[in-house]
Scaffold this motif. Structure first.
Motif, PDB file in Angstrom:
ATOM      1  N   GLY A 279       0.825  -1.212   0.000  1.00 54.17           N
ATOM      2  CA  GLY A 279       0.000   0.000   0.000  1.00 54.17           C
ATOM      3  C   GLY A 279       0.851   1.250   0.000  1.00 54.17           C
ATOM      4  N   LYS A 280       1.893   1.223   0.826  1.00 57.83           N
ATOM      5  CA  LYS A 280       2.779   2.383   0.932  1.00 57.83           C
ATOM      6  C   LYS A 280       3.508   2.629  -0.387  1.00 57.83           C
ATOM      7  N   LEU A 281       4.002   1.551  -1.005  1.00 62.85           N
ATOM      8  CA  LEU A 281       4.755   1.719  -2.251  1.00 62.85           C
ATOM      9  C   LEU A 281       3.878   2.259  -3.370  1.00 62.85           C
ATOM     10  N   SER A 282       2.649   1.708  -3.496  1.00 64.28           N
ATOM     11  CA  SER A 282       1.794   2.181  -4.585  1.00 64.28           C
ATOM     12  C   SER A 282       1.376   3.622  -4.340  1.00 64.28           C
ATOM     13  N   ASP A 283       1.169   3.985  -3.079  1.00 64.95           N
ATOM     14  CA  ASP A 283       0.826   5.375  -2.773  1.00 64.95           C
ATOM     15  C   ASP A 283       1.996   6.306  -3.081  1.00 64.95           C
ATOM     16  N   ALA A 284       3.215   5.825  -2.799  1.00 61.35           N
ATOM     17  CA  ALA A 284       4.396   6.647  -3.071  1.00 61.35           C
ATOM     18  C   ALA A 284       4.506   6.938  -4.561  1.00 61.35           C
ATOM     19  N   LEU A 285       4.130   5.961  -5.394  1.00 59.83           N
ATOM     20  CA  LEU A 285       4.146   6.188  -6.842  1.00 59.83           C
ATOM     21  C   LEU A 285       3.202   7.325  -7.224  1.00 59.83           C
ATOM     22  N   LEU A 286       1.973   7.257  -6.664  1.00 62.71           N
ATOM     23  CA  LEU A 286       0.994   8.303  -6.965  1.00 62.71           C
ATOM     24  C   LEU A 286       1.455   9.652  -6.434  1.00 62.71           C
ATOM     25  N   GLU A 287       2.089   9.628  -5.279  1.00 66.02           N
ATOM     26  CA  GLU A 287       2.553  10.884  -4.695  1.00 66.02           C
ATOM     27  C   GLU A 287       3.613  11.529  -5.570  1.00 66.02           C
ATOM     28  N   ARG A 288       4.506  10.699  -6.110  1.00 65.16           N
ATOM     29  CA  ARG A 288       5.538  11.240  -6.999  1.00 65.16           C
ATOM     30  C   ARG A 288       4.904  11.827  -8.254  1.00 65.16           C
ATOM     31  N   LEU A 289       3.928  11.114  -8.774  1.00 72.10           N
ATOM     32  CA  LEU A 289       3.212  11.609  -9.954  1.00 72.10           C
ATOM     33  C   LEU A 289       2.574  12.963  -9.645  1.00 72.10           C
ATOM     34  N   SER A 290       1.903  13.049  -8.467  1.00 67.80           N
ATOM     35  CA  SER A 290       1.263  14.306  -8.075  1.00 67.80           C
ATOM     36  C   SER A 290       2.276  15.434  -8.044  1.00 67.80           C
ATOM     37  N   ARG A 291       3.410  15.145  -7.414  1.00 66.70           N
ATOM     38  CA  ARG A 291       4.373  16.227  -7.246  1.00 66.70           C
ATOM     39  C   ARG A 291       4.899  16.709  -8.587  1.00 66.70           C
ATOM     40  N   ARG A 292       5.090  15.775  -9.518  1.00 62.04           N
ATOM     41  CA  ARG A 292       5.544  16.176 -10.857  1.00 62.04           C
ATOM     42  C   ARG A 292       4.499  17.040 -11.540  1.00 62.04           C
ATOM     43  N   LEU A 293       3.239  16.600 -11.456  1.00 61.00           N
ATOM     44  CA  LEU A 293       2.175  17.292 -12.197  1.00 61.00           C
ATOM     45  C   LEU A 293       1.817  18.628 -11.561  1.00 61.00           C
ATOM     46  N   LEU A 294       2.066  18.760 -10.265  1.00 62.70           N
ATOM     47  CA  LEU A 294       1.612  19.964  -9.564  1.00 62.70           C
ATOM     48  C   LEU A 294       2.770  20.871  -9.162  1.00 62.70           C
ATOM     49  N   ARG A 295       3.855  20.779  -9.911  1.00 56.14           N
ATOM     50  CA  ARG A 295       5.033  21.559  -9.565  1.00 56.14           C
ATOM     51  C   ARG A 295       4.724  23.061  -9.552  1.00 56.14           C
ATOM     52  N   TRP A 296       3.689  23.463 -10.295  1.00 57.31           N
ATOM     53  CA  TRP A 296       3.352  24.889 -10.406  1.00 57.31           C
ATOM     54  C   TRP A 296       2.683  25.439  -9.164  1.00 57.31           C
ATOM     55  N   GLN A 297       2.257  24.550  -8.255  1.00 55.31           N
ATOM     56  CA  GLN A 297       1.501  25.041  -7.103  1.00 55.31           C
ATOM     57  C   GLN A 297       2.367  25.835  -6.149  1.00 55.31           C
ATOM     58  N   ASP A 298       1.797  26.906  -5.624  1.00 61.67           N
ATOM     59  CA  ASP A 298       2.517  27.735  -4.667  1.00 61.67           C
ATOM     60  C   ASP A 298       1.965  27.464  -3.279  1.00 61.67           C
ATOM     61  N   SER A 299       2.199  26.258  -2.803  1.00 63.19           N
ATOM     62  CA  SER A 299       1.550  25.884  -1.552  1.00 63.19           C
ATOM     63  C   SER A 299       2.584  25.619  -0.469  1.00 63.19           C
ATOM     64  N   PHE A 300       2.108  25.586   0.733  1.00 65.68           N
ATOM     65  CA  PHE A 300       2.958  25.324   1.897  1.00 65.68           C
ATOM     66  C   PHE A 300       3.712  24.002   1.712  1.00 65.68           C
TER      67      PHE A 300
END
Lengths: 278, 244
Positions: free
Chosen positions: A249-270
């Motif tokens: 579960g942790k590994l598959s979530d980490a994959l999605l998290e990496r994807l999110s971070r790549r796609l949302l690099r433009w966000q100006d968030s905390f």
């Protein structure tokens, strides 16, 4: 234009451990599991009898034995395969219906009350019906997982679309973008953050439901392994399967998290500022 | 070049109550003229701008630019809003491109490079909006509105969110752009000084949606903010606004 000579760097939050190198920071997440492992080792056999809580070594031995016989990968693969298929189906349905309900008021008024009502049904309550309809084999399992995945993805996508800044859409209008171009260039990227949160929540539920599906009857998979361990009185197997669930579960979530971070690099968030610091 | 004839606009709010935002506004704006719309909040000046932009249709009345009625957004009219309204996921270059999607790719590139040079953002073409200061972001928004070379540029309180120093610089910068491209400029402002420094004519609006008075500003540019004529006009406008 002196103001244009420097890119403004937003001040980034730097915590007390702000200057710790990345490798060490990743290691921090392992501290608690390691401490639990030590505690587990201390408790097992001494305070708690081994037939209730086998030692970490015994669990590892059991897993190695399974792997040696070539069964471990089969069980892992069976569970992961069900999650993947159910996730894909659930995401597909949720994306279609969520986009529809978000984009059209009529569709939302027709669809959403029903979806919300179905969401209120505890998903495990579907089990008897699914077995009746689809039998005890793969179809009912995959569909149960898909149901679990569906709701968070649907909900996050719909609310994401509804909360898109109207002002940005107006920029599309004033520049005479077609309806399709407004969807592709404005609505989709603006909805992405919320959608990705839905995907991660959906995946977590997918792993939850695969156990439920496998506990209700399976000949392979991590859930089957647990039932098997219970039936044959081997607690090490039960705990081993538990650990494997956590890791998968942790590994598959980490994959999605990496994807999110790549796609949302433009966000100006905390969160982005925290991650960007290193 | 821009004719507004007896424009009225009514809104129904969510409770179904009808509100009158504009009540018979007529205005004629000449080629290359700069007109400031001032008035207290809710007097309908932003609505008037949105009608000229084609974002909203008037309930009654006619809008025409160079004799052609306005029926919706057109490349003839550029608009800058109070907020920069940049897509946070697109670089400055790609944000400006949104105004050019129907043109061939090489034409897009040529125009983007030119307009970014004009507003002084060439070095930030690939920056994301979050990396820009408020003034730079608003200049990127102006670039997006000007890149189509519109004959009318509309600005809705474009500098109101900026600090006074940046605001003054952008006002001067806007006049430079106007002098270079000679578009017709209509802007809404709460800042009486901004109106007097920039405009050829100040239109004072009153609630509910009427033109109270039009004051010509016959002062040569560049105008001194502290000059006696500027101060006198400011006072006259404030009197018209009847802020008491």
């Amino acid at each position: 234009m002196s103001e244009s000579t420097t890119i403004v760097r937003r001040r980034r939050f730097v915590g007390a451990f702000g200057s710790v190198p990345r490798a060490l920071r990743a290691g921090r997440g392992l501290l608690l599991p390691l401490a639990l492992l030590v505690l587990w080792r201390l408790l097992s056999g001494e305070i708690v009898p081994a037939h209730l809580l086998p030692s970490p070594g015994a669990v590892l031995e059991e897993l190695v034995e399974l792997a040696r016989r070539g069964e471990l990968l089969g069980h892992l693969g069976a569970s992961a395969g069900r999650v993947a298929l159910g996730f894909a189906l659930g995401v597909l349905a949720a994306t279609l219906l969520g986009a529809l309900a978000g984009a059209s008021r009529l569709a939302r008024e027709l669809l959403d009350p029903t979806v919300q009502a179905l969401k209120a049904v505890p998903s495990l309550a579907w089990v008897p019906l699914f077995i009746l309809w689809f039998g005890i084999f793969e179809t009912s399992k995959v569909l149960l997982i898909a149901v679990g995945v569906f709701f968070p993805v649907y909900l996050n996508l719909m609310t994401g679309i509804l909360s898109v800044d109207r002002k940005l859409v107006e920029v599309g209008r004033i520049n005479r973008l077609s309806r399709l171009a407004i969807i592709r260039r404005i609505l989709v990227p603006a909805t992405l953050p919320s959608y990705l949160v839905g995907l991660r929540a959906g995946l977590a539920l997918g792993w939850m439901f695969v156990i439920a599906a496998e506990l209700m009857g399976a000949s392979e998979g991590l859930g089957f392994l647990m039932v098997d361990g219970q039936m044959t009185g081997r607690p090490a197997i039960i705990i081993g399967a538990l650990v494997l669930f956590a890791v998968a579960g942790k590994l598959s979530d980490a994959l999605l998290e990496r994807l999110s971070r790549r796609l949302l690099r433009w966000q100006d968030s905390f969160g982005a500022a925290e991650a960007g610091h290193a | 070049m821009l004719e507004l004839a007896a424009i009225a606009k009514q809104f129904d709010d969510r409770a179904g109550v009808s509100h009158r935002a504009l009540d018979g506004v007529s205005l004629s704006v000449g080629e290359h003229e700069i007109v400031a719309l001032v008035g207290t909040s809710g007097c309908g000046k932003s609505t008037l701008l949105r009608i000229v932009a084609g974002l909203e249709a008037p309930s009654r009345g006619r809008v025409a630019i160079r004799g052609r009625p306005v029926t919706g957004p057109s490349p003839e009219v550029g608009m800058v809003f109070q907020e920069p309204r940049l897509m946070p996921w697109l670089s400055v270059r790609e944000n400006v491109r949104l105004a050019l999607l129907d043109l061939p790719r090489d034409e897009q590139e040529r125009r983007i490079d030119a307009v970014l040079a004009q507003v002084g953002l060439s070095r930030f073409a690939d920056a994301l909006p979050r990396q820009l200061s408020g003034g730079m972001a608003q200049r990127a928004a102006i670039a997006r509105a000007l890149v189509r070379r519109p004959s009318v540029l509309l600005l809705d309180e474009p500098f109101s969110a900026l600090d006074s120093f940046t605001r003054m610089k952008l006002q001067d910068h806007l006049l430079d752009l106007w002098a270079g491209a000679r578009f017709t400029l209509i802007f809404v402002t709460h800042d009486v000084e901004e109106a007097v420094i920039l405009a050829d004519r100040v239109v004072v609006m009153r609630h509910p949606g009427r033109v109270q008075r039009e004051l010509p500003v016959a002062l040569p540019r560049p105008r001194r903010r502290s000059g006696a004529e500027v101060q006198a006009l400011k006072e006259e406008i404030v009197r018209e606004l009847d802020l008491t």
